[in-house]
Write a protein that holds these residues in place. Structure first.
Motif, mmCIF file in Angstrom:
data_model
loop_
_atom_site.group_PDB
_atom_site.id
_atom_site.type_symbol
_atom_site.label_atom_id
_atom_site.label_comp_id
_atom_site.label_asym_id
_atom_site.label_seq_id
_atom_site.Cartn_x
_atom_site.Cartn_y
_atom_site.Cartn_z
ATOM 1 N N GLU A 1 0.830 -1.201 0.000
ATOM 2 C CA GLU A 1 0.000 0.000 0.000
ATOM 3 C C GLU A 1 0.872 1.262 0.000
ATOM 4 O O GLU A 1 0.549 2.250 -0.665
ATOM 5 N N TYR A 2 1.969 1.219 0.739
ATOM 6 C CA TYR A 2 2.878 2.360 0.816
ATOM 7 C C TYR A 2 3.523 2.636 -0.546
ATOM 8 O O TYR A 2 3.823 3.793 -0.884
ATOM 9 N N ALA A 3 3.721 1.585 -1.341
ATOM 10 C CA ALA A 3 4.334 1.757 -2.665
ATOM 11 C C ALA A 3 3.486 2.648 -3.561
ATOM 12 O O ALA A 3 4.017 3.329 -4.446
ATOM 13 N N TYR A 4 2.174 2.665 -3.343
ATOM 14 C CA TYR A 4 1.301 3.533 -4.135
ATOM 15 C C TYR A 4 1.643 5.000 -3.904
ATOM 16 O O TYR A 4 1.661 5.801 -4.829
ATOM 17 N N LEU A 5 1.932 5.339 -2.636
ATOM 18 C CA LEU A 5 2.295 6.726 -2.315
ATOM 19 C C LEU A 5 3.583 7.119 -3.007
ATOM 20 O O LEU A 5 3.669 8.186 -3.631
ATOM 21 N N THR A 6 4.609 6.295 -2.918
ATOM 22 C CA THR A 6 5.894 6.626 -3.527
ATOM 23 C C THR A 6 5.815 6.600 -5.045
ATOM 24 O O THR A 6 6.595 7.252 -5.725
ATOM 25 N N ASP A 7 4.855 5.842 -5.599
ATOM 26 C CA ASP A 7 4.685 5.797 -7.050
ATOM 27 C C ASP A 7 3.992 7.059 -7.554
ATOM 28 O O ASP A 7 4.320 7.574 -8.621
ATOM 29 N N CYS A 8 3.031 7.562 -6.763
ATOM 30 C CA CYS A 8 2.289 8.761 -7.173
ATOM 31 C C CYS A 8 3.086 10.031 -6.946
ATOM 32 O O CYS A 8 2.965 10.994 -7.689
ATOM 33 N N PHE A 9 3.906 10.055 -5.888
ATOM 34 C CA PHE A 9 4.674 11.242 -5.549
ATOM 35 C C PHE A 9 6.156 10.893 -5.615
ATOM 36 O O PHE A 9 6.737 10.432 -4.644
ATOM 37 N N GLU A 10 6.741 11.095 -6.774
ATOM 38 C CA GLU A 10 8.118 10.681 -6.982
ATOM 39 C C GLU A 10 9.094 11.490 -6.132
ATOM 40 O O GLU A 10 10.220 11.073 -5.901
ATOM 41 N N ASP A 11 8.668 12.687 -5.668
ATOM 42 C CA ASP A 11 9.559 13.518 -4.862
ATOM 43 C C ASP A 11 9.627 13.056 -3.409
ATOM 44 O O ASP A 11 10.439 13.550 -2.635
#
Length: 256
Positions: free
Chosen positions: A55-65
């Motif tokens: 689930e956390y990977a979705y955040l890092t995928d959407c917000f590359e910064d």
């Protein structure tokens, strides 16, 4: 009389040999049982950690910064999810901090959370000394980052069947999320009189004496004298989707 005394001496000698052996093997089986309990606890914690990292990977995928180290995040969530912490501190070398995720990919190039757990278990055996053995657990969970349009339907079906879902003991549906509220009932405290006025009856599994404060759930019919009553806690099993024949949960299944 001489023969009788001689027989007593033989019995004492046999007992002095057999009893230590019996105690040694009893202690050995206790250690083995605890070691496999440790393995089960670590595996379950790793599965829940992989679910969170998916689930956390979705955040890092959407917000590359967003640049947050994945390894520390995985370790923090693992220590949060894992149970029997005292048992881990006793048998795992360096305790909970001795559990390593080195070599994990969060996620890998194929979009999977590839969680590799390595740890050493040690046992102190009387007379024989200390024994140490390395164990590994490997969890592979699809990260929730979506699928590109060029993925085939066959690959999508395989991914769906291999993902981890959650089933409660005696449950009638499977759950996509371990944190589904149906798996984690909302327990609140209230006075005994208030519980009775709302129609709650006494739980027959609670052993403690009824005091001024009891515990209830919104969907329940009984009040409980102890927050730790087994009726307020659910046993949950993690399984692959392909192993489950139950329908999906109407609540957490809506998001998948």
């Amino acid at each position: 009389m001489y023969v009788l005394k001689n027989n007593k001496g033989s019995s004492t000698l046999e007992a002095s040999i057999v009893l230590p052996l019996f105690l040694f093997f009893l202690l050995f089986f206790i250690y083995i049982s605890n070691i496999y309990t440790v393995k089960g606890v670590i595996y379950e914690g790793a599965v829940e950690t992989a679910e969170y990292m998916a689930e956390y990977a979705y955040l890092t995928d959407c917000f590359e910064d967003v640049k947050i180290a994945d390894y520390p995040m995985a370790k923090v969530k693992f220590l949060e999810y894992v149970d029997e912490k005292a048992l881990l501190d006793k048998y795992v070398v360096a305790g909970r901090n001795g559990i390593s995720f080195l070599g994990s990919q969060l996620p890998d190039e194929d979009g999977y959370i590839d969680l590799k757990v390595t740890y050493f278990v040690h046992v102190d055996v009387p007379i024989l000394g200390r024994f140490k053995h390395m164990f590994r657990e490997h969890i592979r969970q699809k990260a929730y980052v979506g699928l590109s349009s060029d993925k085939s339907e066959k690959a999508d079906k395989q991914d769906d069947d291999s993902r981890i879902v959650y089933v409660a003991k005696d449950g009638v549906v499977y759950h996509e999320s371990r944190s589904c509220t149906y798996l984690m009932p909302d327990v609140r405290s209230c006075s005994l009189n208030a519980a009775k006025l709302k129609g709650y009856g006494k739980c027959r599994y609670c052993k403690g004496a009824v005091s001024g404060t009891v515990y209830v759930t919104a969907d329940g019919e009984k009040y409980h004298t102890s927050r730790n009553c087994s009726r307020l806690r659910r046993t949950v099993y993690s399984k692959r989707k392909s192993e489950v024949t139950l329908p999906p949960c109407s609540k957490c299944g809506k998001n998948h």
